[in-house]
Design an enzyme around this catalytic site. Structure first.
Site, PDB file in Angstrom:
ATOM      1  N   ASP A 174      -1.185  15.681   6.605  1.00 47.16           N
ATOM      2  CA  ASP A 174      -2.360  14.960   5.523  1.00 47.16           C
ATOM      3  C   ASP A 174      -3.374  15.821   5.836  1.00 47.16           C
ATOM      4  O   ASP A 174      -4.276  15.620   5.785  1.00 47.16           O
ATOM      5  CB  ASP A 174      -2.286  13.176   5.335  1.00 47.16           C
ATOM      6  CG  ASP A 174      -2.819  12.620   4.879  1.00 47.16           C
ATOM      7  OD1 ASP A 174      -2.976  12.594   3.576  1.00 47.16           O
ATOM      8  OD2 ASP A 174      -3.993  11.942   5.288  1.00 47.16           O
TER       9      ASP A 174
ATOM     10  N   GLU B  44     -14.482   4.110   4.772  1.00 50.41           N
ATOM     11  CA  GLU B  44     -13.512   4.724   5.829  1.00 50.41           C
ATOM     12  C   GLU B  44     -13.373   4.789   7.858  1.00 50.41           C
ATOM     13  O   GLU B  44     -15.132   4.770   8.346  1.00 50.41           O
ATOM     14  CB  GLU B  44     -12.717   6.130   5.208  1.00 50.41           C
ATOM     15  CG  GLU B  44     -11.588   6.548   6.705  1.00 50.41           C
ATOM     16  CD  GLU B  44     -10.469   5.785   6.665  1.00 50.41           C
ATOM     17  OE1 GLU B  44     -10.033   4.733   7.038  1.00 50.41           O
ATOM     18  OE2 GLU B  44      -9.520   6.260   6.023  1.00 50.41           O
TER      19      GLU B  44
ATOM     20  N   ASP C 204      -6.293  10.028  -2.855  1.00 48.80           N
ATOM     21  CA  ASP C 204      -7.083  11.633  -2.190  1.00 48.80           C
ATOM     22  C   ASP C 204      -8.242  11.881  -3.380  1.00 48.80           C
ATOM     23  O   ASP C 204      -9.444  10.995  -3.552  1.00 48.80           O
ATOM     24  CB  ASP C 204      -6.089  12.743  -2.784  1.00 48.80           C
ATOM     25  CG  ASP C 204      -4.978  12.527  -1.425  1.00 48.80           C
ATOM     26  OD1 ASP C 204      -4.971  11.760  -0.621  1.00 48.80           O
ATOM     27  OD2 ASP C 204      -4.266  13.474  -1.428  1.00 48.80           O
TER      28      ASP C 204
ATOM     29  N   HIS D 287      -7.581   4.401  -4.703  1.00 47.86           N
ATOM     30  CA  HIS D 287      -8.225   5.494  -4.179  1.00 47.86           C
ATOM     31  C   HIS D 287      -8.790   6.533  -4.569  1.00 47.86           C
ATOM     32  O   HIS D 287      -7.979   7.233  -4.398  1.00 47.86           O
ATOM     33  CB  HIS D 287      -8.925   4.340  -3.512  1.00 47.86           C
ATOM     34  CG  HIS D 287      -8.283   4.630  -1.633  1.00 47.86           C
ATOM     35  ND1 HIS D 287      -8.078   5.460  -0.950  1.00 47.86           N
ATOM     36  CD2 HIS D 287      -7.274   4.075  -1.486  1.00 47.86           C
ATOM     37  CE1 HIS D 287      -7.141   5.862  -0.997  1.00 47.86           C
ATOM     38  NE2 HIS D 287      -6.047   4.573  -0.516  1.00 47.86           N
TER      39      HIS D 287
ATOM     40  N   CYS E 190      -6.846  13.567   7.061  1.00 52.79           N
ATOM     41  CA  CYS E 190      -6.915  12.344   7.170  1.00 52.79           C
ATOM     42  C   CYS E 190      -8.304  11.624   7.589  1.00 52.79           C
ATOM     43  O   CYS E 190      -9.219  12.626   8.717  1.00 52.79           O
ATOM     44  CB  CYS E 190      -5.792  11.846   8.682  1.00 52.79           C
ATOM     45  SG  CYS E 190      -5.856  10.390   9.327  1.00 52.79           S
TER      46      CYS E 190
ATOM     47  N   ARG F   5     -13.679   5.396  -2.018  1.00 54.49           N
ATOM     48  CA  ARG F   5     -13.442   6.036  -0.583  1.00 54.49           C
ATOM     49  C   ARG F   5     -14.343   6.481  -0.221  1.00 54.49           C
ATOM     50  O   ARG F   5     -15.071   7.532  -0.234  1.00 54.49           O
ATOM     51  CB  ARG F   5     -12.066   6.055  -0.169  1.00 54.49           C
ATOM     52  CG  ARG F   5     -11.864   6.718   1.301  1.00 54.49           C
ATOM     53  CD  ARG F   5     -10.470   6.544   1.467  1.00 54.49           C
ATOM     54  NE  ARG F   5     -10.778   7.727   2.994  1.00 54.49           N
ATOM     55  CZ  ARG F   5      -9.916   8.752   3.213  1.00 54.49           C
ATOM     56  NH1 ARG F   5      -8.532   7.815   3.066  1.00 54.49           N
ATOM     57  NH2 ARG F   5     -10.121   9.556   4.214  1.00 54.49           N
TER      58      ARG F   5
ATOM     59  N   ASN G  45      -9.314  -0.129   6.696  1.00 48.97           N
ATOM     60  CA  ASN G  45      -7.940   0.199   6.905  1.00 48.97           C
ATOM     61  C   ASN G  45      -7.877  -0.284   8.977  1.00 48.97           C
ATOM     62  O   ASN G  45      -8.387   0.596   9.355  1.00 48.97           O
ATOM     63  CB  ASN G  45      -8.608   1.473   7.137  1.00 48.97           C
ATOM     64  CG  ASN G  45      -6.863   2.730   7.201  1.00 48.97           C
ATOM     65  OD1 ASN G  45      -6.080   2.018   7.834  1.00 48.97           O
ATOM     66  ND2 ASN G  45      -7.059   4.075   7.542  1.00 48.97           N
TER      67      ASN G  45
ATOM     68  N   ASP H 272      -3.372   5.526  -2.859  1.00 45.98           N
ATOM     69  CA  ASP H 272      -3.751   6.873  -2.720  1.00 45.98           C
ATOM     70  C   ASP H 272      -4.084   7.423  -3.113  1.00 45.98           C
ATOM     71  O   ASP H 272      -2.688   8.088  -3.473  1.00 45.98           O
ATOM     72  CB  ASP H 272      -3.522   6.872  -1.148  1.00 45.98           C
ATOM     73  CG  ASP H 272      -4.396   7.865  -0.048  1.00 45.98           C
ATOM     74  OD1 ASP H 272      -5.700   8.506  -0.684  1.00 45.98           O
ATOM     75  OD2 ASP H 272      -4.331   8.426   1.011  1.00 45.98           O
TER      76      ASP H 272
ATOM     77  N   TYR I  83       1.294  -1.349   0.357  1.00 46.66           N
ATOM     78  CA  TYR I  83       0.210  -0.153  -0.012  1.00 46.66           C
ATOM     79  C   TYR I  83       0.972   0.883  -0.167  1.00 46.66           C
ATOM     80  O   TYR I  83       2.038   1.099   1.033  1.00 46.66           O
ATOM     81  CB  TYR I  83      -0.822  -0.130   1.355  1.00 46.66           C
ATOM     82  CG  TYR I  83      -1.908   1.332   1.518  1.00 46.66           C
ATOM     83  CD1 TYR I  83      -2.443   1.225   0.032  1.00 46.66           C
ATOM     84  CD2 TYR I  83      -1.338   2.489   1.747  1.00 46.66           C
ATOM     85  CE1 TYR I  83      -3.674   2.199   0.582  1.00 46.66           C
ATOM     86  CE2 TYR I  83      -2.636   3.632   2.172  1.00 46.66           C
ATOM     87  CZ  TYR I  83      -3.713   3.507   1.394  1.00 46.66           C
ATOM     88  OH  TYR I  83      -4.780   4.519   1.186  1.00 46.66           O
TER      89      TYR I  83
ATOM     90  N   GLU J  42     -11.373   9.702  -2.838  1.00 50.79           N
ATOM     91  CA  GLU J  42     -12.180   9.722  -2.440  1.00 50.79           C
ATOM     92  C   GLU J  42     -13.441  10.608  -2.364  1.00 50.79           C
ATOM     93  O   GLU J  42     -13.582  11.698  -2.870  1.00 50.79           O
ATOM     94  CB  GLU J  42     -11.418   9.580  -0.844  1.00 50.79           C
ATOM     95  CG  GLU J  42     -10.855  10.846  -0.568  1.00 50.79           C
ATOM     96  CD  GLU J  42     -10.446  11.411   0.558  1.00 50.79           C
ATOM     97  OE1 GLU J  42      -9.448  11.903   1.206  1.00 50.79           O
ATOM     98  OE2 GLU J  42      -9.142  10.170   0.601  1.00 50.79           O
TER      99      GLU J  42
END
Length: 302
Positions: free
Chosen positions: A62, A191, A91, A116, A126, A161, A213, A89, A48, A118
């Site tokens: 983040d 998430e 974002d 992914h 985060c 996500r 996660n 990731d 990952y 989101e």
């Protein structure tokens, strides 16, 4: 030697096959290319690439400060170092739907097996922090549709996500997940689920793989692989774990320099030179040098 000889296309196909097996796939987060090689050496199923780790590596929080080029560059460095499939990731996709499309193609070029997108507003934060905000369903759906339309390799895993659980509850998360699957998402990343029953509820609601996660210090308990497999989770990530372990060890080492004046007491905890060279495959480089540079120079001749 050098980089993986497994092509990105083969890694993507392998990920699809592994997901179809129904077995839980473990994807620890690699904080650099060498740690990706270590993950492979330990027999895990994938790597990952965490946005939080990329941000932290740059000394940034983040909160959406990294750029597509920074993420794609790091993803390429990590993905090419391992035979394992990698998931990155992405974002919020770094912008509007057309930006999402470009993000997908650039990350595809970086060699990842999946990514992914989101449904947070941009700039994001985060997923296990309070104060998040998510976009409306129409915007979230457009992001996934753009991502699916942009990919060139049909085996590239497009995961959606959703962070809506922390704002509007589990039922809203399930409704959002269903909409994202209808938009073409190959997998769902719900998430900040708070217990196993919530993962189980999402699993029952969608007919695509789901991801858990297991980040430390977050909203979710750190469930075991067996617990997650029993409720139907397909992928588990440990996004920041290796970075936290490494930085914890580094901080203790620096404290030892300050308090003891040397690192003698810490040497038994360190990775040995022999083990490092084994991971770096020094022996193959030496053989390569010998086979290519098999001549000698006569220093007496001009």
């Amino acid at each position: 030697m050098l980089y993986s000889h497994v092509t990105p296309a083969d890694k993507r196909a392998a990920l699809r096959t592994a997901l179809a097996s129904g077995e839980l796939l473990r994807f620890p987060g690699a904080f650099n290319p060498l740690s990706a090689r270590l993950i492979q050496d330990k027999g895990l199923e994938g790597v990952y690439i965490s946005g939080a780790v990329i941000s932290a590596d740059l000394g940034l929080p983040d909160i959406g400060l990294t750029t597509l080029s920074e993420v794609a560059g790091r993803a390429a460095q990590i993905s090419r170092m391992t035979d394992l499939p990698s998931i990155v990731d992405a974002d919020t996709g770094f912008g509007e739907p057309m930006n999402v499309a470009r993000t997908v193609q650039q990350l595809e070029d970086a060699g990842v097996a999946g990514l992914h997108i989101e449904d947070q507003v941009n700039p994001k934060r985060c997923g296990h922090l309070d104060g998040k905000a998510v976009v409306d369903e129409d915007t979230a759906v457009k992001r996934i549709r753009a991502a699916v339309a942009a990919r060139r390799d049909p085996n590239l895993l497009i995961m959606a996500r959703t962070d809506i659980r922390a704002l509007d509850g589990l039922n809203s998360a399930i409704d959002r997940a269903k909409a994202l699957v209808d938009a073409g998402a190959d997998a769902i990343f719900p998430e900040a689920m708070v217990d196993l029953s919530e993962f189980e509820a999402v699993r029952a609601a969608v007919d695509v793989p789901i991801l858990a996660n297991m980040t430390e210090f977050g909203k979710s308990e750190l469930f075991t692989n067996r617990q997650l497999a029993d409720v139907g989770v397909n992928i588990v990530i440990y996004p920041v774990s290796l970075l936290r372990l490494a930085m914890g060890a580094a901080e203790r080492g620096l404290d030892t320099i300050v308090s003891e004046g040397s690192l003698t007491s810490r040497v038994p905890e360190m990775q040995t030179r022999a083990r490092l060279y084994e991971l770096l495959d020094y022996e193959s480089y030496g053989s390569f040098d010998t086979s290519v540079f098999n001549f000698s120079l006569d220093t007496n001749r001009g």
